[in-house]
Motif scaffolding. Sequence first.
Motif, PDB file in Angstrom:
ATOM      1  N   GLY A 103      30.720  79.254  54.555  1.00 45.43           N
ATOM      2  CA  GLY A 103      29.923  78.385  53.687  1.00 45.43           C
ATOM      3  C   GLY A 103      30.445  76.967  53.712  1.00 45.43           C
ATOM      4  N   ALA A 104      31.792  76.814  53.744  1.00 43.15           N
ATOM      5  CA  ALA A 104      32.380  75.486  53.826  1.00 43.15           C
ATOM      6  C   ALA A 104      32.024  74.827  55.149  1.00 43.15           C
ATOM      7  N   GLN A 105      32.047  75.627  56.231  1.00 40.81           N
ATOM      8  CA  GLN A 105      31.685  75.088  57.537  1.00 40.81           C
ATOM      9  C   GLN A 105      30.224  74.619  57.537  1.00 40.81           C
ATOM     10  N   ARG A 106      29.354  75.413  56.893  1.00 38.16           N
ATOM     11  CA  ARG A 106      27.926  75.052  56.882  1.00 38.16           C
ATOM     12  C   ARG A 106      27.696  73.781  56.067  1.00 38.16           C
ATOM     13  N   PHE A 107      28.350  73.652  54.908  1.00 41.06           N
ATOM     14  CA  PHE A 107      28.147  72.485  54.044  1.00 41.06           C
ATOM     15  C   PHE A 107      28.722  71.208  54.667  1.00 41.06           C
ATOM     16  N   LYS A 108      30.007  71.344  55.163  1.00 38.00           N
ATOM     17  CA  LYS A 108      30.759  70.147  55.493  1.00 38.00           C
ATOM     18  C   LYS A 108      30.818  69.853  56.987  1.00 38.00           C
ATOM     19  N   GLY A 109      30.451  70.860  57.778  1.00 37.09           N
ATOM     20  CA  GLY A 109      30.320  70.590  59.206  1.00 37.09           C
ATOM     21  C   GLY A 109      31.577  70.805  60.028  1.00 37.09           C
ATOM     22  N   TYR A 110      32.678  71.109  59.376  1.00 34.95           N
ATOM     23  CA  TYR A 110      33.928  71.323  60.103  1.00 34.95           C
ATOM     24  C   TYR A 110      34.115  72.801  60.434  1.00 34.95           C
ATOM     25  N   ARG A 111      34.614  73.062  61.673  1.00 32.55           N
ATOM     26  CA  ARG A 111      35.026  74.414  62.011  1.00 32.55           C
ATOM     27  C   ARG A 111      36.426  74.627  61.446  1.00 32.55           C
ATOM     28  N   THR A 112      36.832  75.910  61.375  1.00 26.89           N
ATOM     29  CA  THR A 112      38.113  76.245  60.743  1.00 26.89           C
ATOM     30  C   THR A 112      39.268  75.534  61.431  1.00 26.89           C
ATOM     31  N   GLU A 113      39.309  75.594  62.806  1.00 26.54           N
ATOM     32  CA  GLU A 113      40.404  75.005  63.533  1.00 26.54           C
ATOM     33  C   GLU A 113      40.461  73.480  63.403  1.00 26.54           C
ATOM     34  N   GLU A 114      39.300  72.884  62.997  1.00 25.60           N
ATOM     35  CA  GLU A 114      39.283  71.424  62.866  1.00 25.60           C
ATOM     36  C   GLU A 114      39.802  70.943  61.508  1.00 25.60           C
ATOM     37  N   ILE A 115      39.750  71.782  60.506  1.00 23.81           N
ATOM     38  CA  ILE A 115      39.999  71.315  59.160  1.00 23.81           C
ATOM     39  C   ILE A 115      41.263  71.856  58.528  1.00 23.81           C
ATOM     40  N   LEU A 116      41.772  73.012  59.002  1.00 32.04           N
ATOM     41  CA  LEU A 116      42.974  73.582  58.398  1.00 32.04           C
ATOM     42  C   LEU A 116      44.132  72.603  58.540  1.00 32.04           C
ATOM     43  N   GLY A 117      44.857  72.415  57.422  1.00 30.51           N
ATOM     44  CA  GLY A 117      46.003  71.521  57.406  1.00 30.51           C
ATOM     45  C   GLY A 117      45.672  70.100  57.005  1.00 30.51           C
ATOM     46  N   HIS A 118      44.375  69.750  56.935  1.00 28.83           N
ATOM     47  CA  HIS A 118      43.981  68.411  56.523  1.00 28.83           C
ATOM     48  C   HIS A 118      43.814  68.347  55.001  1.00 28.83           C
ATOM     49  N   HIS A 119      44.009  67.139  54.485  1.00 37.69           N
ATOM     50  CA  HIS A 119      43.901  66.956  53.038  1.00 37.69           C
ATOM     51  C   HIS A 119      42.428  66.965  52.613  1.00 37.69           C
ATOM     52  N   PHE A 120      42.176  67.618  51.495  1.00 35.90           N
ATOM     53  CA  PHE A 120      40.761  67.780  51.071  1.00 35.90           C
ATOM     54  C   PHE A 120      40.117  66.460  50.640  1.00 35.90           C
ATOM     55  N   SER A 121      40.934  65.390  50.472  1.00 40.97           N
ATOM     56  CA  SER A 121      40.372  64.111  50.040  1.00 40.97           C
ATOM     57  C   SER A 121      39.423  63.512  51.070  1.00 40.97           C
ATOM     58  N   ARG A 122      39.486  64.022  52.321  1.00 36.84           N
ATOM     59  CA  ARG A 122      38.596  63.486  53.341  1.00 36.84           C
ATOM     60  C   ARG A 122      37.133  63.782  53.037  1.00 36.84           C
ATOM     61  N   PHE A 123      36.882  64.737  52.117  1.00 35.57           N
ATOM     62  CA  PHE A 123      35.499  65.055  51.755  1.00 35.57           C
ATOM     63  C   PHE A 123      34.933  64.067  50.713  1.00 35.57           C
ATOM     64  N   TYR A 124      35.804  63.215  50.176  1.00 31.94           N
ATOM     65  CA  TYR A 124      35.384  62.293  49.119  1.00 31.94           C
ATOM     66  C   TYR A 124      34.936  60.958  49.732  1.00 31.94           C
ATOM     67  N   THR A 125      34.140  60.268  49.010  1.00 32.37           N
ATOM     68  CA  THR A 125      33.688  58.948  49.453  1.00 32.37           C
ATOM     69  C   THR A 125      34.818  57.950  49.322  1.00 32.37           C
ATOM     70  N   GLU A 126      34.696  56.846  50.042  1.00 32.30           N
ATOM     71  CA  GLU A 126      35.716  55.805  49.970  1.00 32.30           C
ATOM     72  C   GLU A 126      35.876  55.311  48.536  1.00 32.30           C
ATOM     73  N   GLU A 127      34.765  55.215  47.812  1.00 26.82           N
ATOM     74  CA  GLU A 127      34.831  54.723  46.442  1.00 26.82           C
ATOM     75  C   GLU A 127      35.651  55.671  45.568  1.00 26.82           C
ATOM     76  N   ASP A 128      35.452  56.992  45.762  1.00 28.37           N
ATOM     77  CA  ASP A 128      36.195  57.972  44.961  1.00 28.37           C
ATOM     78  C   ASP A 128      37.668  57.992  45.347  1.00 28.37           C
ATOM     79  N   ARG A 129      37.965  57.849  46.664  1.00 29.67           N
ATOM     80  CA  ARG A 129      39.358  57.829  47.086  1.00 29.67           C
ATOM     81  C   ARG A 129      40.069  56.590  46.561  1.00 29.67           C
ATOM     82  N   ALA A 130      39.301  55.492  46.473  1.00 28.26           N
ATOM     83  CA  ALA A 130      39.908  54.250  45.982  1.00 28.26           C
ATOM     84  C   ALA A 130      40.361  54.377  44.539  1.00 28.26           C
ATOM     85  N   VAL A 131      39.682  55.195  43.768  1.00 30.43           N
ATOM     86  CA  VAL A 131      40.059  55.380  42.357  1.00 30.43           C
ATOM     87  C   VAL A 131      40.883  56.654  42.176  1.00 30.43           C
ATOM     88  N   GLU A 132      41.327  57.252  43.320  1.00 29.00           N
ATOM     89  CA  GLU A 132      42.215  58.414  43.316  1.00 29.00           C
ATOM     90  C   GLU A 132      41.605  59.613  42.595  1.00 29.00           C
TER      91      GLU A 132
END
Length: 656
Positions: free
Chosen positions: A43-72
């Motif tokens: 379901g995560a792959q379908r929503f966000k477009g990443y395969r498992t091998e592409e996303i494991l180990g990455h920080h989940f903040s990459r799913f947030y917009t720049e505006e949201d990351r800017a305000v932490e």
Amino acid sequence: MRDSLAQVKLNEEERYRLLVDAITDYAIYMLDPSGRISSWNPGAQRFKGYRTEEILGHHFSRFYTEEDRAVELPARALRVAQTEGRFENEGWRVRKDGSRFWAHVIIDPIWSPSGDLLGFAKVTRDLTERKRAEIELKKSEQQFQMLVQGVSDYAIFMLDPDGYVSNWNLGAQRIKGYRAEEIVGSHFSRFYTEEDRAAGVPERGLETARREGRFEKEGIRQRKDGSHFWAHVVIDAIRDETGSLIGFAKVTRDITEKVEAQKALNQAREDLFQAQKMEAIGQLTGGIAHDFNNLLMAVLGSLEILKKRMPEDPSLVPLLDNAMQGAERGVALVQRMLTYSRKQNLNMTAVGVPQVIADMMELIPRSIGASISFETNFEEALPPVVTDPVQLETAILNLIVNARDAMPDGGSISVRADAVPGLAGLSPDAAFVRISVSDTGEGMDTETLQHATTPFFTTKGVGKGTGLGLSMVQGLAEQSGGRLLIESTKGKGTTVSLVLPAADADADETPANESLPGTRTCIEHDHARRPLTVLAVDDDALVLMNTTLMLEDLGHTVIEAFNGQAALETLGTAGTVDLVITDHSMPRMTGAELAERINAQWPHLPIILATGYAELPSGNGDQWPKLSKPFSQEQLAEAVALAMHRCPEQKTAAAR
């Protein structure tokens, strides 16, 4: 045993993993304590477009917009989940391809049995379609709000179930005068007149809308400044999904201009209808005048000759006088009809109004009786009026008699005259004189007032009036270039004003009691004693017989002709003819045409045109002396004298 428990636990974890992997409508994955992704479901792959091998180990903040990351926001989400046990939020998230989707996010902390933070469970649901629907709905609501607020020709506002205003558009402000902050929370009944509020009109409107779903009506409404306007009102009931009433939508349109335009149109139609009716009556009057006058001529002429030749018999003379009086009343009736239809020739001259009344003072008291008081009031230096003095006297007497008839139990009549400027519809630069006859009688209601000047309309009862009195006065006023005004209130009397043009300051006044040219006897009664040979021409045998009898009774010799051609033939063969009296209205050749042909061959032969019409048609007929039917023997004798040049200064005067 231990191996068996381990196997069971492994099987449960496998089933759990299989369950999570089977879910495609939710993104379900694990984060380590620092927020890095440690598991990833389809379901995560379908929503966000990443395969498992592409996303494991990455920080989940990459799913947030720049505006949201800017305000932490990612770090704050983990902190809230850790400290409060749960983080839930909705917002925009970013897919692998950079596109955004609206996500509903839940983050739960995962603790070890010893209380150590192992990580976080994150569940994300794609609510983009719902968000888009909400955005579209909000956009639609905003557009609708803008539309409603932008409408200035309609007052559009909401009422709560009790009728209190809950919102207000600019059109409502423009039409009713209230700003939103002044009116929201007030009851809508304040827009109604005091009479409507007392009668419960606002409540009935809401009740009808509540019961039937809609109320629509036109009526008078009230603005903030107290002024009134004509409104078209629609009230619609608004109900929720359960059918419960939540309020009313009210739309009001100012239709004052439309109503006034419709009133003006209706009045114009009424005026046109009245004008057409009056014109038809006028045409009818002018058309039948000739025939009536011929009939009356035959009756009066025969009675006059009969009276002269009949022996004095006390039993017969009253009958004869009664017949003559009835015929004369018929003549007066025709004259009134002609005056009303403005087809009666008027002798226009400057007339002093005070002198007219003074000359009538002997007649007025006898006409109104002892139970009615009479007074006059004339403005100083009142200018004379331009009209026919005889017709003016008759008109004023008519108004006084009407006032008398309106006061059967007595009262008072006053005649006033004053100078007034030009009225609406009359020349604005000209001066006018208003002659007003007022009474303290019973007055007229609105319906009677509307028909007061209609020919043959009367409230006096059968046999007590012809209904032509006011019509005649109106005809005189309009033919003189003025107007008739009537003011009356039921139970409070009536004032009838005859507005006539004022004469120039240097105009010579004609005393009202002076006879008109052609009506006075300009020579002694022996003026026509010299026998004449007269050619009498008329296509009506009855009239021709009477004319012949009158002339012969005056001592003249009469030759008769029934049409113009016969008259010309007679003149060519009869020898000496001293005078021609011809009817004007004859078939094939009119009297005026006959006069022209006679004048061309016998230029010195006097001619008199006799006519039963009020006026001769345009042409050369005006150059001949005119004798109006019905005429008496004395008027005939005078016309003969005028035609034979016995009164040179009145050679072309008309005998009446």
